[in-house]
Design a protein around this motif. Structure first.
Motif, mmCIF file in Angstrom:
data_model
loop_
_atom_site.group_PDB
_atom_site.id
_atom_site.type_symbol
_atom_site.label_atom_id
_atom_site.label_comp_id
_atom_site.label_asym_id
_atom_site.label_seq_id
_atom_site.Cartn_x
_atom_site.Cartn_y
_atom_site.Cartn_z
ATOM 1 N N LEU A 84 13.995 9.254 -6.775
ATOM 2 C CA LEU A 84 13.887 10.699 -6.585
ATOM 3 C C LEU A 84 14.569 11.130 -5.288
ATOM 4 C CD1 LEU A 84 12.710 13.417 -7.501
ATOM 5 C CD2 LEU A 84 10.635 12.831 -6.256
ATOM 6 N N VAL A 85 14.327 10.407 -4.218
ATOM 7 C CA VAL A 85 14.940 10.733 -2.930
ATOM 8 C C VAL A 85 16.452 10.580 -3.025
ATOM 9 C CG1 VAL A 85 15.166 10.003 -0.519
ATOM 10 C CG2 VAL A 85 12.910 10.143 -1.561
ATOM 11 N N ILE A 86 16.887 9.495 -3.622
ATOM 12 C CA ILE A 86 18.327 9.255 -3.752
ATOM 13 C C ILE A 86 18.980 10.365 -4.555
ATOM 14 C CG2 ILE A 86 20.049 7.740 -4.806
ATOM 15 C CD1 ILE A 86 18.146 5.402 -4.085
ATOM 16 N N ASP A 87 18.386 10.702 -5.693
ATOM 17 C CA ASP A 87 18.965 11.746 -6.545
ATOM 18 C C ASP A 87 18.984 13.101 -5.852
ATOM 19 O OD1 ASP A 87 19.437 9.897 -8.526
ATOM 20 O OD2 ASP A 87 17.660 10.438 -9.705
ATOM 21 N N GLN B 275 21.181 4.227 -1.743
ATOM 22 C CA GLN B 275 20.400 3.117 -2.280
ATOM 23 C C GLN B 275 20.432 1.937 -1.323
ATOM 24 O OE1 GLN B 275 22.207 2.639 -6.145
ATOM 25 N NE2 GLN B 275 20.551 3.742 -7.166
ATOM 26 N N SER B 276 21.581 1.667 -0.777
ATOM 27 C CA SER B 276 21.713 0.576 0.170
ATOM 28 C C SER B 276 20.872 0.820 1.425
ATOM 29 C CB SER B 276 23.176 0.402 0.557
ATOM 30 O OG SER B 276 23.317 -0.563 1.567
ATOM 31 N N ALA B 277 20.940 2.040 1.933
ATOM 32 C CA ALA B 277 20.183 2.380 3.146
ATOM 33 C C ALA B 277 18.679 2.308 2.893
ATOM 34 C CB ALA B 277 20.574 3.765 3.630
ATOM 35 N N LEU B 278 18.230 2.853 1.776
ATOM 36 C CA LEU B 278 16.796 2.841 1.489
ATOM 37 C C LEU B 278 16.275 1.438 1.195
ATOM 38 C CD1 LEU B 278 16.310 6.081 -0.633
ATOM 39 C CD2 LEU B 278 15.476 5.627 1.664
ATOM 40 N N LYS C 122 17.079 -1.162 2.658
ATOM 41 C CA LYS C 122 16.923 -1.860 3.934
ATOM 42 C C LYS C 122 15.676 -1.407 4.690
ATOM 43 C CE LYS C 122 21.851 -2.598 4.419
ATOM 44 N NZ LYS C 122 23.075 -2.256 5.142
ATOM 45 N N LEU C 123 15.123 -0.278 4.309
ATOM 46 C CA LEU C 123 13.927 0.235 4.974
ATOM 47 C C LEU C 123 12.700 -0.535 4.521
ATOM 48 C CD1 LEU C 123 14.487 4.090 4.691
ATOM 49 C CD2 LEU C 123 14.875 2.639 6.673
ATOM 50 N N ASP C 124 11.770 -0.705 5.417
ATOM 51 C CA ASP C 124 10.532 -1.408 5.108
ATOM 52 C C ASP C 124 9.474 -0.370 4.750
ATOM 53 O OD1 ASP C 124 8.698 -3.421 4.807
ATOM 54 O OD2 ASP C 124 8.309 -3.643 6.951
ATOM 55 N N VAL C 125 9.517 0.101 3.507
ATOM 56 C CA VAL C 125 8.602 1.140 3.063
ATOM 57 C C VAL C 125 7.806 0.652 1.864
ATOM 58 C CG1 VAL C 125 10.022 3.039 3.903
ATOM 59 C CG2 VAL C 125 10.360 2.201 1.606
ATOM 60 N N VAL C 126 6.654 1.282 1.647
ATOM 61 C CA VAL C 126 5.821 0.978 0.487
ATOM 62 C C VAL C 126 5.559 2.280 -0.261
ATOM 63 C CG1 VAL C 126 4.694 -1.021 1.534
ATOM 64 C CG2 VAL C 126 3.675 1.237 1.797
ATOM 65 N N SER C 127 5.172 2.135 -1.497
ATOM 66 C CA SER C 127 4.864 3.325 -2.289
ATOM 67 C C SER C 127 3.527 3.903 -1.834
ATOM 68 C CB SER C 127 4.790 2.975 -3.779
ATOM 69 O OG SER C 127 3.656 2.174 -4.029
ATOM 70 N N ARG C 128 3.269 5.121 -2.218
ATOM 71 C CA ARG C 128 2.013 5.774 -1.863
ATOM 72 C C ARG C 128 0.836 5.027 -2.483
ATOM 73 N NH1 ARG C 128 0.205 8.968 2.137
ATOM 74 N NH2 ARG C 128 -1.924 9.377 1.583
ATOM 75 N N ASP C 129 1.005 4.542 -3.716
ATOM 76 C CA ASP C 129 -0.059 3.778 -4.370
ATOM 77 C C ASP C 129 -0.389 2.510 -3.600
ATOM 78 O OD1 ASP C 129 -0.315 5.639 -6.409
ATOM 79 O OD2 ASP C 129 1.041 4.553 -7.760
ATOM 80 N N GLU C 130 0.638 1.799 -3.165
ATOM 81 C CA GLU C 130 0.421 0.583 -2.378
ATOM 82 C C GLU C 130 -0.289 0.908 -1.065
ATOM 83 O OE1 GLU C 130 3.955 -2.489 -3.092
ATOM 84 O OE2 GLU C 130 4.652 -0.454 -2.640
ATOM 85 N N PHE C 131 0.128 1.987 -0.424
ATOM 86 C CA PHE C 131 -0.492 2.398 0.828
ATOM 87 C C PHE C 131 -1.966 2.734 0.619
ATOM 88 C CE2 PHE C 131 -1.818 5.717 3.784
ATOM 89 C CZ PHE C 131 -1.539 5.110 4.997
ATOM 90 N N ASP C 132 -2.265 3.519 -0.424
ATOM 91 C CA ASP C 132 -3.650 3.900 -0.702
ATOM 92 C C ASP C 132 -4.512 2.687 -1.019
ATOM 93 O OD1 ASP C 132 -3.047 6.555 -0.249
ATOM 94 O OD2 ASP C 132 -2.817 7.050 -2.380
ATOM 95 N N THR C 133 -3.963 1.740 -1.767
ATOM 96 C CA THR C 133 -4.701 0.518 -2.096
ATOM 97 C C THR C 133 -5.026 -0.268 -0.835
ATOM 98 O OG1 THR C 133 -3.651 0.380 -4.262
ATOM 99 C CG2 THR C 133 -4.618 -1.643 -3.392
ATOM 100 N N GLN C 134 -4.051 -0.441 0.027
ATOM 101 C CA GLN C 134 -4.283 -1.180 1.262
ATOM 102 C C GLN C 134 -5.259 -0.451 2.182
ATOM 103 O OE1 GLN C 134 -3.396 -4.309 2.112
ATOM 104 N NE2 GLN C 134 -2.709 -4.362 -0.019
ATOM 105 N N GLN C 135 -5.205 0.861 2.185
ATOM 106 C CA GLN C 135 -6.137 1.635 3.003
ATOM 107 C C GLN C 135 -7.571 1.431 2.510
ATOM 108 O OE1 GLN C 135 -5.480 5.881 2.971
ATOM 109 N NE2 GLN C 135 -6.345 6.094 5.013
#
Length: 81
Positions: free
Chosen positions: A5-8, A38-41, A43-56
């Motif tokens: 979505l961000v890329i598009d 796509q290449s730039a993203l 390389k970023l160390d990001v997680v999805s919102r679902d992953e973040f919520d689960t870890q929280q």
């Protein structure tokens, strides 16, 4: 999904800025921008919102258990001679 979505979105906006004289987007520019984003993203160390919520949630449960154990240890230490 978020990355796509961000890329598009960014690609579409950049393409609008780089439109050809006839008002049609340059397909090659759009293709290269998408690849670059796509290449730039990737390389970023990001997680999805679902992953973040689960870890929280896991962290909150762990914190609650730790606090309960600390309280129990304090009670046992208070009872010890």
């Amino acid at each position: 999904m978020l990355h796509k979505l961000v890329i598009d979105t960014v690609s579409a906006q950049a393409t609008k800025l780089l439109m050809s004289e006839k008002g049609l987007p340059n397909v090659e520019v759009e293709k290269h921008l998408k690849a670059l984003l796509q290449s730039a993203l990737s390389k970023l160390d990001v997680v999805s919102r679902d992953e973040f919520d689960t870890q929280q949630t896991v962290l909150m449960r762990t914190r609650e258990r730790l606090e309960a154990l600390e309280k129990r240890v304090s009670e046992l230490e208070a009872k010890a001679p």
